[in-house]
Design a protein around this motif. Sequence first.
Motif, PDB file in Angstrom:
ATOM      1  N   ARG A   1      32.276  49.342  47.240  1.00  0.00           N
ATOM      2  CA  ARG A   1      32.064  48.506  46.356  1.00  0.00           C
ATOM      3  C   ARG A   1      33.376  48.082  45.988  1.00  0.00           C
ATOM      4  O   ARG A   1      33.521  46.913  45.249  1.00  0.00           O
ATOM      5  CB  ARG A   1      31.526  49.481  45.158  1.00  0.00           C
ATOM      6  CG  ARG A   1      29.699  49.714  45.163  1.00  0.00           C
ATOM      7  CD  ARG A   1      29.400  50.444  43.992  1.00  0.00           C
ATOM      8  NE  ARG A   1      29.659  50.280  42.680  1.00  0.00           N
ATOM      9  CZ  ARG A   1      29.047  48.877  42.051  1.00  0.00           C
ATOM     10  NH1 ARG A   1      27.808  48.591  43.035  1.00  0.00           N
ATOM     11  NH2 ARG A   1      29.020  48.561  41.087  1.00  0.00           N
ATOM     12  N   LEU A   2      34.650  48.716  45.609  1.00  0.00           N
ATOM     13  CA  LEU A   2      35.417  48.744  45.674  1.00  0.00           C
ATOM     14  C   LEU A   2      36.109  47.320  46.024  1.00  0.00           C
ATOM     15  O   LEU A   2      36.913  46.255  45.738  1.00  0.00           O
ATOM     16  CB  LEU A   2      36.562  49.856  46.143  1.00  0.00           C
ATOM     17  CG  LEU A   2      38.313  49.544  44.850  1.00  0.00           C
ATOM     18  CD1 LEU A   2      37.847  49.189  43.887  1.00  0.00           C
ATOM     19  CD2 LEU A   2      38.917  50.571  45.663  1.00  0.00           C
ATOM     20  N   GLU A   3      36.051  46.874  47.853  1.00  0.00           N
ATOM     21  CA  GLU A   3      35.806  46.118  48.641  1.00  0.00           C
ATOM     22  C   GLU A   3      35.389  44.834  48.202  1.00  0.00           C
ATOM     23  O   GLU A   3      35.703  43.998  48.431  1.00  0.00           O
ATOM     24  CB  GLU A   3      36.311  46.789  49.745  1.00  0.00           C
ATOM     25  CG  GLU A   3      36.218  46.060  51.585  1.00  0.00           C
ATOM     26  CD  GLU A   3      36.515  45.619  52.136  1.00  0.00           C
ATOM     27  OE1 GLU A   3      37.106  45.058  53.690  1.00  0.00           O
ATOM     28  OE2 GLU A   3      35.725  46.996  52.841  1.00  0.00           O
ATOM     29  N   ASP A   4      33.977  45.110  47.952  1.00  0.00           N
ATOM     30  CA  ASP A   4      32.487  43.884  47.607  1.00  0.00           C
ATOM     31  C   ASP A   4      33.506  43.014  46.786  1.00  0.00           C
ATOM     32  O   ASP A   4      33.693  41.747  46.573  1.00  0.00           O
ATOM     33  CB  ASP A   4      31.887  45.143  46.946  1.00  0.00           C
ATOM     34  CG  ASP A   4      30.697  44.536  48.907  1.00  0.00           C
ATOM     35  OD1 ASP A   4      31.444  44.434  50.174  1.00  0.00           O
ATOM     36  OD2 ASP A   4      29.926  45.637  48.473  1.00  0.00           O
ATOM     37  N   ALA A   5      34.287  43.932  45.048  1.00  0.00           N
ATOM     38  CA  ALA A   5      34.543  43.490  43.895  1.00  0.00           C
ATOM     39  C   ALA A   5      36.363  42.401  44.492  1.00  0.00           C
ATOM     40  O   ALA A   5      35.703  41.399  43.707  1.00  0.00           O
ATOM     41  CB  ALA A   5      35.090  44.368  42.634  1.00  0.00           C
ATOM     42  N   ALA A   6      36.416  43.350  45.411  1.00  0.00           N
ATOM     43  CA  ALA A   6      37.931  42.333  45.251  1.00  0.00           C
ATOM     44  C   ALA A   6      37.477  40.905  46.101  1.00  0.00           C
ATOM     45  O   ALA A   6      37.879  40.099  46.581  1.00  0.00           O
ATOM     46  CB  ALA A   6      38.762  43.052  46.577  1.00  0.00           C
ATOM     47  N   ASP A   7      36.142  41.163  47.668  1.00  0.00           N
ATOM     48  CA  ASP A   7      35.838  39.530  47.733  1.00  0.00           C
ATOM     49  C   ASP A   7      35.227  39.327  47.181  1.00  0.00           C
ATOM     50  O   ASP A   7      34.188  37.472  47.010  1.00  0.00           O
ATOM     51  CB  ASP A   7      34.880  40.413  48.816  1.00  0.00           C
ATOM     52  CG  ASP A   7      36.040  41.099  49.703  1.00  0.00           C
ATOM     53  OD1 ASP A   7      37.070  41.078  50.139  1.00  0.00           O
ATOM     54  OD2 ASP A   7      35.232  41.823  50.908  1.00  0.00           O
ATOM     55  N   GLY A   8      34.782  39.324  45.802  1.00  0.00           N
ATOM     56  CA  GLY A   8      33.677  38.456  44.816  1.00  0.00           C
ATOM     57  C   GLY A   8      32.707  38.713  44.519  1.00  0.00           C
ATOM     58  O   GLY A   8      32.088  37.544  44.590  1.00  0.00           O
ATOM     59  N   LYS A   9      32.009  39.291  45.218  1.00  0.00           N
ATOM     60  CA  LYS A   9      30.802  39.878  45.431  1.00  0.00           C
ATOM     61  C   LYS A   9      30.533  40.713  43.779  1.00  0.00           C
ATOM     62  O   LYS A   9      28.585  40.550  44.309  1.00  0.00           O
ATOM     63  CB  LYS A   9      30.071  40.724  46.959  1.00  0.00           C
ATOM     64  CG  LYS A   9      30.851  39.593  47.943  1.00  0.00           C
ATOM     65  CD  LYS A   9      30.778  40.575  48.667  1.00  0.00           C
ATOM     66  CE  LYS A   9      30.926  39.879  50.546  1.00  0.00           C
ATOM     67  NZ  LYS A   9      30.582  40.876  51.677  1.00  0.00           N
ATOM     68  N   ILE A  10      30.794  40.997  43.434  1.00  0.00           N
ATOM     69  CA  ILE A  10      30.328  42.348  41.493  1.00  0.00           C
ATOM     70  C   ILE A  10      31.267  41.278  40.517  1.00  0.00           C
ATOM     71  O   ILE A  10      32.082  41.185  40.788  1.00  0.00           O
ATOM     72  CB  ILE A  10      31.023  43.527  42.136  1.00  0.00           C
ATOM     73  CG1 ILE A  10      30.494  43.775  43.486  1.00  0.00           C
ATOM     74  CG2 ILE A  10      30.015  44.042  41.130  1.00  0.00           C
ATOM     75  CD1 ILE A  10      30.748  45.536  43.852  1.00  0.00           C
ATOM     76  N   PHE A  11      29.925  40.852  40.333  1.00  0.00           N
ATOM     77  CA  PHE A  11      30.398  40.031  39.128  1.00  0.00           C
ATOM     78  C   PHE A  11      29.352  40.921  37.501  1.00  0.00           C
ATOM     79  O   PHE A  11      28.233  40.722  37.875  1.00  0.00           O
ATOM     80  CB  PHE A  11      29.967  39.235  39.251  1.00  0.00           C
ATOM     81  CG  PHE A  11      31.424  38.250  39.824  1.00  0.00           C
ATOM     82  CD1 PHE A  11      32.791  38.671  39.304  1.00  0.00           C
ATOM     83  CD2 PHE A  11      31.214  37.009  40.835  1.00  0.00           C
ATOM     84  CE1 PHE A  11      33.621  37.710  40.196  1.00  0.00           C
ATOM     85  CE2 PHE A  11      32.470  37.074  41.684  1.00  0.00           C
ATOM     86  CZ  PHE A  11      33.473  37.050  40.748  1.00  0.00           C
TER      87      PHE A  11
END
Length: 447
Positions: free
Chosen positions: A374-384
């Motif tokens: 989830r932390l990597e997805d947030a850095a990739d701009g997939k969680i907002f």
Amino acid sequence: MRCEKNGTTKIMLTRIPHFKSIILLSFECPHCGLKNNEVQSGEALQEKGHRYELRCTTKADLSRQIVRNNSASVSIPDFDFTAPPATNAMLTTAEGLISRFVEDLSMDQEQRKEVMPEVYAAIETLLENLNNALLLPEEEGGEGSEHAFTMVVDDPSGNSYVENLCAPNPDPKLSVHHYRRTREQMIQLGVLNPDAEDVEQLEQQQKAHFDMREEMRAAESVMKAVKEASDSNEVLSFPANCSSCNSPCDTRMQMVDIPHFQEVIIMSTTCDNCGYKSNEVKCGGAISEKGKRITLIIEDKEDLSRDILKSETSSFNVPELDLDMVAGTLGGRFTTIEGLLRQVHDELDRRVPFLEGDSAVQERRQRFEKFLGRLEDAADGKIFPLTITVDDPMAHSYIQNIYAPDPDPNMTTVIYERTFEQNEDLGLNDINVENYEQDEEEQQTKE
């Protein structure tokens, strides 16, 4: 040692992950066949001592892994019990420590009963309490919860660890305190000579006081040079030694003026010998009278590219990711929000203890891997959206306002008064900023 002829001793320095550095020694004699193996500690002293306080209320707490260094004492205040430092370091659990205490105390009880009945009765009471401590319930509030206790692991060397079951977030049952070692502890660790004369110690203290003043004057000269270099946009470079291989290398320094904030010092070290790289950010302004808490709501990828300065005194929180970083984590960083999230990911992926190897609990490992994903997805701009909070008691942290000088609709800033505890941790309660030169001269006159 058997035939008194020459043999071969092999020495290897290695590191056990999340435990310590050790020195392996192996001796073999080709003449008589004598072999001998030995393990010695190769771990350096940490800057400060560590004291872990663990509240055990369930079976899961008894299963926590504990690295007990040979300089660490273990105490259970609820039972008025303290175990002095052991002969050897060990990797065990809270239950394993208590079981060993029970085994050691049970020895020679029959002889004590005849010779020292009072001591026998006191040890029997303690053994009963320790055995009851192993009967904690599976869940909070279950049968046996009245036997809950607090275990304290105090290690002056700073090389002991207690497992955090909520990693990478803070554990509500586990608290860690860092402290400066006392003279007795330094003698215990062998870093101070107990037979040194008071005159010699006084001379050393005076020399240290003089060296500190010289370092302060040198630091003032460096700051002055950095300030002059910042006016011409020059990068300063001075010689240093690599912290990894100790080879000579260069450290570069430059002062940068962040618009609508303050000046900061960016330091970077690169070693050409081993490839080691490090960078750090230091704030160049004065100490703020109040603390600052900045909250930003991230709604799209453009917000991830905002500049962020996280000082070494600030905490970092993202509730949507269950991420809560205490002050001091990662040190000072000047990067983007995306870059900070990736640095947190890489740091946790490499250095969180007790989540690698055969001893790791599969459920906790899967939960942690899910968190890293989830932390990597947030850095990739997939969680907002994401809510980022930077709380800095020194007010030396900053998040870029893309609407400056107008207010940012997605950012709120709260200025607050520091508590006494925060000032104490920052060393501000005892700081003297008035007439300190006069006080120093009076102290020198007395000496």
